[in-house]
Design a protein around this motif. Structure first.
Motif, mmCIF file in Angstrom:
data_model
loop_
_atom_site.group_PDB
_atom_site.id
_atom_site.type_symbol
_atom_site.label_atom_id
_atom_site.label_comp_id
_atom_site.label_asym_id
_atom_site.label_seq_id
_atom_site.Cartn_x
_atom_site.Cartn_y
_atom_site.Cartn_z
ATOM 1 N N SER A 236 9.199 -7.300 26.984
ATOM 2 C CA SER A 236 10.504 -7.005 26.157
ATOM 3 C C SER A 236 11.467 -6.829 27.653
ATOM 4 O O SER A 236 12.813 -6.718 27.077
ATOM 5 C CB SER A 236 10.764 -6.459 25.869
ATOM 6 N N SER A 237 11.330 -5.794 28.676
ATOM 7 C CA SER A 237 12.255 -5.359 29.513
ATOM 8 C C SER A 237 13.091 -6.367 30.104
ATOM 9 O O SER A 237 13.914 -6.703 30.761
ATOM 10 C CB SER A 237 11.390 -4.414 30.993
ATOM 11 N N ILE A 238 12.872 -8.354 29.804
ATOM 12 C CA ILE A 238 13.291 -8.913 30.654
ATOM 13 C C ILE A 238 14.406 -8.999 29.655
ATOM 14 O O ILE A 238 15.433 -9.409 30.166
ATOM 15 C CB ILE A 238 12.322 -9.986 30.610
ATOM 16 N N VAL A 239 14.464 -9.164 28.752
ATOM 17 C CA VAL A 239 15.778 -9.271 27.639
ATOM 18 C C VAL A 239 16.561 -8.333 28.529
ATOM 19 O O VAL A 239 17.908 -8.065 27.999
ATOM 20 C CB VAL A 239 15.062 -8.965 25.934
ATOM 21 N N GLN A 240 16.605 -6.733 28.322
ATOM 22 C CA GLN A 240 17.726 -5.824 28.959
ATOM 23 C C GLN A 240 18.098 -5.854 30.631
ATOM 24 O O GLN A 240 18.865 -6.559 30.333
ATOM 25 C CB GLN A 240 16.511 -4.582 29.066
ATOM 26 N N HIS A 241 16.971 -6.226 31.135
ATOM 27 C CA HIS A 241 17.749 -7.167 32.362
ATOM 28 C C HIS A 241 18.772 -7.813 32.066
ATOM 29 O O HIS A 241 19.076 -8.458 33.057
ATOM 30 C CB HIS A 241 16.521 -7.483 33.910
ATOM 31 N N LEU A 242 18.214 -9.285 31.686
ATOM 32 C CA LEU A 242 18.979 -10.066 31.404
ATOM 33 C C LEU A 242 20.325 -9.908 30.693
ATOM 34 O O LEU A 242 21.372 -10.729 31.320
ATOM 35 C CB LEU A 242 18.129 -11.601 30.483
ATOM 36 N N GLN A 243 20.926 -9.003 29.930
ATOM 37 C CA GLN A 243 21.901 -8.781 29.215
ATOM 38 C C GLN A 243 22.817 -7.723 30.637
ATOM 39 O O GLN A 243 23.346 -8.117 30.027
ATOM 40 C CB GLN A 243 21.291 -7.904 28.218
ATOM 41 N N PHE A 244 21.956 -7.710 31.121
ATOM 42 C CA PHE A 244 22.824 -6.769 32.067
ATOM 43 C C PHE A 244 23.057 -7.912 33.540
ATOM 44 O O PHE A 244 24.508 -7.854 33.451
ATOM 45 C CB PHE A 244 22.192 -5.552 32.821
ATOM 46 N N SER A 245 22.255 -8.599 33.378
ATOM 47 C CA SER A 245 23.310 -9.365 35.028
ATOM 48 C C SER A 245 23.798 -10.944 34.008
ATOM 49 O O SER A 245 24.778 -11.408 34.488
ATOM 50 C CB SER A 245 21.686 -10.178 34.868
ATOM 51 N N CYS A 246 23.668 -11.163 32.207
ATOM 52 C CA CYS A 246 24.351 -12.517 31.798
ATOM 53 C C CYS A 246 25.085 -11.573 31.111
ATOM 54 O O CYS A 246 24.579 -12.256 29.709
ATOM 55 C CB CYS A 246 23.219 -13.262 31.571
ATOM 56 N N PRO A 247 25.996 -10.848 31.263
ATOM 57 C CA PRO A 247 26.354 -10.011 29.310
ATOM 58 C C PRO A 247 27.213 -11.086 28.346
ATOM 59 O O PRO A 247 27.553 -10.029 27.282
ATOM 60 C CB PRO A 247 27.554 -8.983 30.372
ATOM 61 N N ASP A 248 27.100 -12.482 29.615
ATOM 62 C CA ASP A 248 28.314 -13.418 28.543
ATOM 63 C C ASP A 248 27.385 -14.218 27.852
ATOM 64 O O ASP A 248 27.648 -15.045 26.872
ATOM 65 C CB ASP A 248 28.792 -14.237 29.117
ATOM 66 N N LYS A 249 25.872 -14.031 28.120
ATOM 67 C CA LYS A 249 24.873 -14.475 26.764
ATOM 68 C C LYS A 249 24.202 -13.934 26.240
ATOM 69 O O LYS A 249 24.363 -12.911 26.508
ATOM 70 C CB LYS A 249 24.430 -15.368 27.886
#
Length: 305
Positions: A236-249
């Motif tokens: 689940s941590s990967i969702v958090q990190h991707l939300q930070f790196s790709c806030p438009d997705k």
């Protein structure tokens, strides 16, 4: 004390005490932000071996710290939370490998890197999830005993029909909890989203994915893709990190069960206590274990580049 204040103290103390902090991709964002290097287990160990610091802290699990010690035997390696283990790495030990080798003497033994240093002394080559297909394709041996994850091994087998595989029936409990039913439910809830999953998932999950790859591969795919929505089938941590790196997705978990409890054990305070010498466990390995477990790692490098 706030998170930011604790992070600032860690940044100050790691510089003062000549410490390198490694954070596995499954660690939380607050730990990522104070790490010198973030990535998968093998990549972190390589970075540690090249880092100038003499003390290394692993924010991850035990087998990762062991790999780090193997590649950096002259450095002090600390596991930030001594309780953080890997259930898959604990499913099989060296004696079990030797028993299976005796049952399949014609096979080259290929071990996933998610195994103990002791087990690695009994195998021919080590692989990562991102390198497994390339390494096995480059191996001259046709008969393969793949341990311990039969799901990763089965995914590799489908891409290499010229090889003959035998498996130990092990695997990652976190990825095993994701099911084909979860895929159906997630697709129904998010029909425009691409499904990105780890090869440790069951075959009936990976077969339905738009992309199958390592944790790092999943993140790179999502970041580079023109798609705007993604279902993530790994920790689940990967969702958090991707939300930070790709806030438009937008990113959605494949299942609420996508949680590695061992990875979640390590906290920012664990890292702080390790940096200041009040916590963590120093990882030590016998010299012969270091020497012998390096051999399959070196072969991995030779075959995989």
């Amino acid at each position: 004390m706030t998170t930011r204040e604790l992070q600032d103290k860690i940044l100050e103390k790691k510089k003062e005490n000549d410490v390198c902090i490694l954070a596995h991709a499954y660690q939380s964002q607050d730990i990522w932000e104070i790490a010198d290097y973030v990535g998968d287990s093998y990549g972190l160990s390589v970075q540690a071996s090249r880092a100038p610091q003499k003390t290394v802290i692993m924010a991850g699990v035990r087998f990762m710290a062991e790999t780090c010690k193997t590649l950096s035997p002259d450095k002090k390696v600390l596991l930030a939370n001594p309780m953080a283990g890997c259930p898959m790495a604990q499913q099989m030990d060296r004696d079990a490998v030797l028993k299976m080798k005796a049952e399949h003497p014609e096979c080259a033994v290929v071990a996933y890197i998610n195994t103990t240093a002791s087990l690695k002394t009994a195998v021919d080559v080590v692989v990562t999830s991102s390198s497994a297909v390339k390494i096995l394709k480059n191996m001259a041996e046709k008969d393969i005993l793949f341990i311990p994850d039969c799901n990763l091994g089965g995914w590799v087998e489908k891409q290499l029909p010229e090889k003959n595989f035998h498996f130990f029936q092990g695997g990652c409990p976190t990825h095993l909890r994701m099911t084909a039913g979860d895929v159906r439910a997630a697709r129904a809830a998010h029909p425009d989203a691409l499904l990105l999953v780890h090869p440790e998932c069951r075959a009936d999950v990976t077969e339905q994915a738009d992309y199958v790859g390592s944790t790092t591969g999943i993140m790179k795919f999502a970041e580079a893709s023109d798609a705007r929505e993604f279902i993530i089938g790994t920790e689940s941590s990967i969702v958090q990190h991707l939300q930070f790196s790709c806030p438009d997705k937008k990113f959605y978990l494949l299942s609420k069960e996508c949680v590695c409890h061992n990875m979640k054990m390590t906290t920012l305070m664990d890292v702080y206590n390790s940096v200041v010498g009040l916590g963590g466990e120093e990882i030590t390995l016998p010299e012969d274990v270091i020497t012998e477990s390096l051999k399959p790692i070196h072969r991995m490098i030779e075959l995989g580049g």
